[in-house]
Design a protein around this motif. Structure first.
Motif, PDB file in Angstrom:
ATOM      1  N   LEU A   1       0.823  -1.212   0.000  1.00 21.98           N
ATOM      2  CA  LEU A   1       0.000   0.000   0.000  1.00 21.98           C
ATOM      3  C   LEU A   1       0.856   1.260   0.000  1.00 21.98           C
ATOM      4  O   LEU A   1       0.525   2.256  -0.665  1.00 21.98           O
ATOM      5  CB  LEU A   1      -0.922   0.006   1.223  1.00 21.98           C
TER       6      LEU A   1
ATOM      7  N   VAL B   1      -5.376   6.188   0.546  1.00 18.04           N
ATOM      8  CA  VAL B   1      -3.965   6.307   0.192  1.00 18.04           C
ATOM      9  C   VAL B   1      -3.726   7.721  -0.324  1.00 18.04           C
ATOM     10  O   VAL B   1      -4.375   8.161  -1.275  1.00 18.04           O
ATOM     11  CB  VAL B   1      -3.558   5.278  -0.878  1.00 18.04           C
TER      12      VAL B   1
ATOM     13  N   VAL C   1       3.738   7.776  -1.945  1.00 15.89           N
ATOM     14  CA  VAL C   1       2.702   7.601  -0.922  1.00 15.89           C
ATOM     15  C   VAL C   1       3.162   8.243   0.379  1.00 15.89           C
ATOM     16  O   VAL C   1       4.236   7.923   0.897  1.00 15.89           O
ATOM     17  CB  VAL C   1       2.386   6.115  -0.692  1.00 15.89           C
TER      18      VAL C   1
ATOM     19  N   VAL D   1      -1.063   5.984   4.524  1.00 17.38           N
ATOM     20  CA  VAL D   1      -2.142   5.018   4.347  1.00 17.38           C
ATOM     21  C   VAL D   1      -2.989   5.072   5.614  1.00 17.38           C
ATOM     22  O   VAL D   1      -2.469   4.935   6.724  1.00 17.38           O
ATOM     23  CB  VAL D   1      -1.611   3.591   4.119  1.00 17.38           C
TER      24      VAL D   1
END
Length: 249
Positions: free
Chosen positions: A122, A218, A226, A229
């Motif tokens: 993720l 996200v 990123v 999360v």
């Protein structure tokens, strides 16, 4: 009155009419037994039916409490309104305030950990990478937990910032990311409906038969890295996710 369904319907009507308002305690089991000439098991079955519907929560020696079902409307644009550092409210607090609700965010715990394979995927980082995990409760008032939140950040992004500390981030996480030089640019959300785990039901004070809405968010910067999360869980009757005016092209 012939059985538990009749008693459940009577109590349901009393709750709906406001005779037993949110936060109030229903009559004791012994009092319901005396008032309606029913057995203890019949009364327990009636209360269980109401708990399974999400109308009440059983609190042991605290009795049976009528559950707060105030619904919070959560618009997607809640993020863009809190990107400026030095604000005093985060997305949850801002959204609640606009609805006349006393929204609060409580930090439950902050820890460093290594990324599992799922979190690594993720966050788009190698498995085992250092992460900062922040656990929070989105609340109404001091005691009503509406949403459970777990957020993870790459440690190299948030070390030496308030996001790595144990205190509440005043103004919200997004403002703190901007202040740290990591401006959020896009947000993706995945929404599921499922039944709660035992831990979630206990923390949210619901029956295990009340469905929850689970959201995985996200957040990325303009370069596609990123930044966060977030996984949040709330009873399905407590939140309304709003995705208005999305472009079709």
């Amino acid at each position: 009155m012939r059985g538990y369904r009749d008693l459940a319907e009577l109590l349901r009507q009393q709750i709906t009419s406001g005779e037993h308002p949110e936060g109030s305690t229903l009559p004791r089991i012994v009092d319901l037994i005396d008032a309606h000439g029913l057995s203890r098991q019949t009364v327990r079955d009636a209360i269980k039916e109401l708990a399974d519907e999400g109308l009440v929560v059983t609190m042991g020696k605290g009795g049976t409490v009528v559950r707060n079902r105030t619904r919070v409307k959560i618009p997607l644009n809640r993020y863009s309104r809190v990107l400026r550092p030095a604000g005093t409210k985060g997305p949850w607090e801002t959204t609640c305030a606009e609805q006349g609700l006393d929204g609060r965010m409580k930090v439950v715990g902050v820890a460093r950990l290594h990324a599992t394979a799922e979190l690594a995927a993720l966050l788009d980082v190698p498995s085992g990478s250092d992460l900062v995990h922040r656990r929070r409760h989105a609340m109404l008032g001091e005691n009503d937990v509406v949403q459970l939140q777990d957020a993870w950040y790459p440690a190299d992004l948030v070390d030496q910032t308030e996001l790595a500390g144990s205190a509440k981030v005043v103004g919200g996480v997004f403002g703190a990311l901007v202040a740290a030089g990591h401006s959020p640019s896009s947000v993706s959300e995945r929404v599921q409906s499922r039944m709660p785990t035992g831990v979630e039901a206990s923390q949210l004070k619901i029956s295990g038969k009340v469905p929850v809405i689970a959201v995985t968010r996200v957040t990325k910067n303009a370069e596609g890295r990123v930044l966060e999360v977030l996984q949040s869980t709330a009873p399905a009757d407590r939140v309304e996710l709003m995705y208005d005016d999305l472009p079709l092209e």
